[in-house]
Design an enzyme around this catalytic site. Structure first.
Site, PDB file in Angstrom:
ATOM      1  N   GLU A 110       0.831  -1.203   0.000  1.00 15.59           N
ATOM      2  CA  GLU A 110       0.000   0.000   0.000  1.00 15.59           C
ATOM      3  C   GLU A 110       0.864   1.251   0.000  1.00 15.59           C
ATOM      4  O   GLU A 110       1.990   1.247   0.510  1.00 15.59           O
ATOM      5  CB  GLU A 110      -0.915   0.007   1.236  1.00 15.59           C
ATOM      6  CG  GLU A 110      -1.968  -1.078   1.163  1.00 15.59           C
ATOM      7  CD  GLU A 110      -2.891  -1.123   2.381  1.00 15.59           C
ATOM      8  OE1 GLU A 110      -4.099  -1.306   2.163  1.00 15.59           O
ATOM      9  OE2 GLU A 110      -2.416  -0.981   3.523  1.00 15.59           O
ATOM     10  N   CYS A 123       3.473   8.445   1.202  1.00 17.66           N
ATOM     11  CA  CYS A 123       4.053   7.469   2.120  1.00 17.66           C
ATOM     12  C   CYS A 123       4.129   6.151   1.357  1.00 17.66           C
ATOM     13  O   CYS A 123       3.102   5.652   0.882  1.00 17.66           O
ATOM     14  CB  CYS A 123       3.147   7.352   3.340  1.00 17.66           C
ATOM     15  SG  CYS A 123       3.650   6.057   4.477  1.00 17.66           S
ATOM     16  N   CYS A 130       6.635  -7.116   6.539  1.00 18.87           N
ATOM     17  CA  CYS A 130       7.769  -6.601   7.304  1.00 18.87           C
ATOM     18  C   CYS A 130       8.225  -7.684   8.261  1.00 18.87           C
ATOM     19  O   CYS A 130       7.406  -8.399   8.829  1.00 18.87           O
ATOM     20  CB  CYS A 130       7.349  -5.351   8.100  1.00 18.87           C
ATOM     21  SG  CYS A 130       8.712  -4.615   9.039  1.00 18.87           S
ATOM     22  N   CYS A 134       7.122  -5.923  15.192  1.00 19.88           N
ATOM     23  CA  CYS A 134       6.653  -5.044  16.276  1.00 19.88           C
ATOM     24  C   CYS A 134       5.186  -5.384  16.572  1.00 19.88           C
ATOM     25  O   CYS A 134       4.352  -5.359  15.661  1.00 19.88           O
ATOM     26  CB  CYS A 134       6.792  -3.575  15.878  1.00 19.88           C
ATOM     27  SG  CYS A 134       8.502  -3.107  15.502  1.00 19.88           S
ATOM     28  N   CYS A 137       1.992  -3.107  15.493  1.00 22.53           N
ATOM     29  CA  CYS A 137       1.887  -2.639  14.099  1.00 22.53           C
ATOM     30  C   CYS A 137       1.269  -3.733  13.235  1.00 22.53           C
ATOM     31  O   CYS A 137       1.725  -4.876  13.259  1.00 22.53           O
ATOM     32  CB  CYS A 137       3.281  -2.281  13.588  1.00 22.53           C
ATOM     33  SG  CYS A 137       3.330  -1.871  11.835  1.00 22.53           S
ATOM     34  N   CYS A 365      -0.307   5.648  10.256  1.00 19.98           N
ATOM     35  CA  CYS A 365       0.871   4.918  10.741  1.00 19.98           C
ATOM     36  C   CYS A 365       0.492   3.620  11.435  1.00 19.98           C
ATOM     37  O   CYS A 365      -0.370   3.616  12.296  1.00 19.98           O
ATOM     38  CB  CYS A 365       1.642   5.766  11.734  1.00 19.98           C
ATOM     39  SG  CYS A 365       2.486   7.089  10.932  1.00 19.98           S
TER      40      CYS A 365
END
Length: 372
Positions: A110, A123, A130, A134, A137, A365
């Site tokens: 995205e 962004c 990923c 974390c 997230c 975010c």
């Protein structure tokens, strides 16, 4: 901090195909070389570069300076389809636009374009998924699928620049001014492609998009060897360090890479980046209720940052945590957030609270999960 702990993944799974080679993967000399290898005159590569990076065009019909009979072949050779937009969602009266892309192998990523009164920022993603794990997230909880190529990273920016230039985004035709590597993935874990993209974005047209390096922000959870490498590149991009906690005990839980590189090592690498490049570093800090938003942690954060001197080398960007489905993590109480800001500012730390654009379309975010 209950729940399933994902492992840290530094290298993508083996055996995945590579995306087709694209003009944006190469510098201008490399493109001219590739043209000659394809039996074409070198200047064709420059013409195509002008179309792609200056005119923001990849439709062969619009390339009237190329021989009509060769147009399609040239485009197929140098501008192959890398990614297909499969969904666009809008917020903020159309000035925030999130695009879900399908890559050549079916991987999903995205990007989010945000138009403000004084600037337009895109962004972008640098990996499909990923590997940094974390727990708060959405992207990190999905694991790492693969690294993106330089051209796949760049293409997100070129499309955003095209949408701005064509007047598609409310507010009339305008310029894309800023790029933030804060979409899916850890940019520093895909260092070579990320740096290739930074070079394409900041090289003058037609080699690249001609953006100011100062308007390109590379975010990292703190891969210290790569921060050191970036310091030596001589391209003064803005470095954003996702710190999220000032103490090792908590940061080990929130940002698992901290078990390899401590808060002290990570902040020192960021400080050294500021010292060498003379660019102020941004510290990103997602405010999580009852987890990392205590007043004493604000004091500790200020002390950690001030231990490198108060010459304005750092700016703290507090991010109200954005909700992700089924998550126990939630944003701080506004009173606690205000106290956190007050404590940082009392110790001379420049601080802002991030404007959370795109939250209702899961475009803010920590919310990018690329689900069809």
């Amino acid at each position: 901090m209950e729940g399933r702990r994902l492992p840290l993944v530094m290298a993508p799974p083996k055996g995945r195909g590579k995306p087709p080679r694209h003009l944006a993967d190469l510098d201008l000399a490399g493109r001219q070389e590739a043209a000659k290898e394809a039996g074409l005159p070198g200047f064709r590569a420059k013409q195509l570069s002008v179309h792609y990076f200056e005119r923001l065009v990849d439709d062969p019909e619009k390339m009237t300076d190329l021989p009509a009979a060769q147009r399609q072949e040239l485009v197929d050779t140098f501008l192959p389809d890398l990614m297909t937009p499969i969904r666009q969602q809008e917020a903020d009266k159309g000035t925030t636009r999130k695009t879900l892309w399908k890559l050549f192998d079916g991987a999903l990523v995205e990007s989010v374009l945000m138009r403000y009164t004084d600037r337009a920022t895109v962004c972008i993603s640098s990996q499909a998924g990923c590997g940094m794990a974390c727990p708060f997230c959405a992207t990190g909880q999905g694991g790492l699928e693969r690294n993106m190529s330089t051209a796949e990273i760049v293409h997100q920016v070129v499309v955003a620049a095209r949408q701005m230039a064509s007047g598609e985004i409310p507010g009339g035709p305008g310029r894309l001014s800023n790029v933030v590597f804060m979409g899916m993935g850890e940019p520093m874990a895909n260092y070579k492609a990320m740096m290739g993209a930074v070079r394409r974005l900041t090289s003058p047209a037609p080699e690249g998009l001609g953006l100011s390096a100062r308007h390109v922000t590379v975010s990292t959870v703190g891969l210290v060897p790569r921060i050191k490498q970036l310091t030596e590149e001589g391209i003064p991009v803005t470095l954003a360090l996702s710190l999220h906690a000032p103490d090792d005990e908590l940061r080990n839980e929130l940002v698992p890479i901290n078990t390899r590189f401590s808060v002290a090592e990570t902040v020192e690498a960021a400080w050294n980046y500021a010292r060498v490049t003379k660019r102020r570093v941004s510290i990103e800090y997602a405010m999580m209720r009852g987890i990392n938003d205590q007043a004493w942690r604000a004091d500790l954060l200020a002390d950690v940052l001030n231990s490198y001197g108060d010459w304005g080398w750092v700016h703290v960007n507090l991010i109200p945590l954005n909700p992700t489905p089924g998550s126990k993590w939630t944003a701080s109480d506004p009173a606690d957030e205000r106290e956190f800001v007050r404590r940082l500012e009392a110790k001379g730390i420049s601080t802002t609270v991030r404007d959370t654009r795109g939250r209702e379309i899961d475009g803010a975010c920590g919310q990018l999960a690329a689900a069809e």
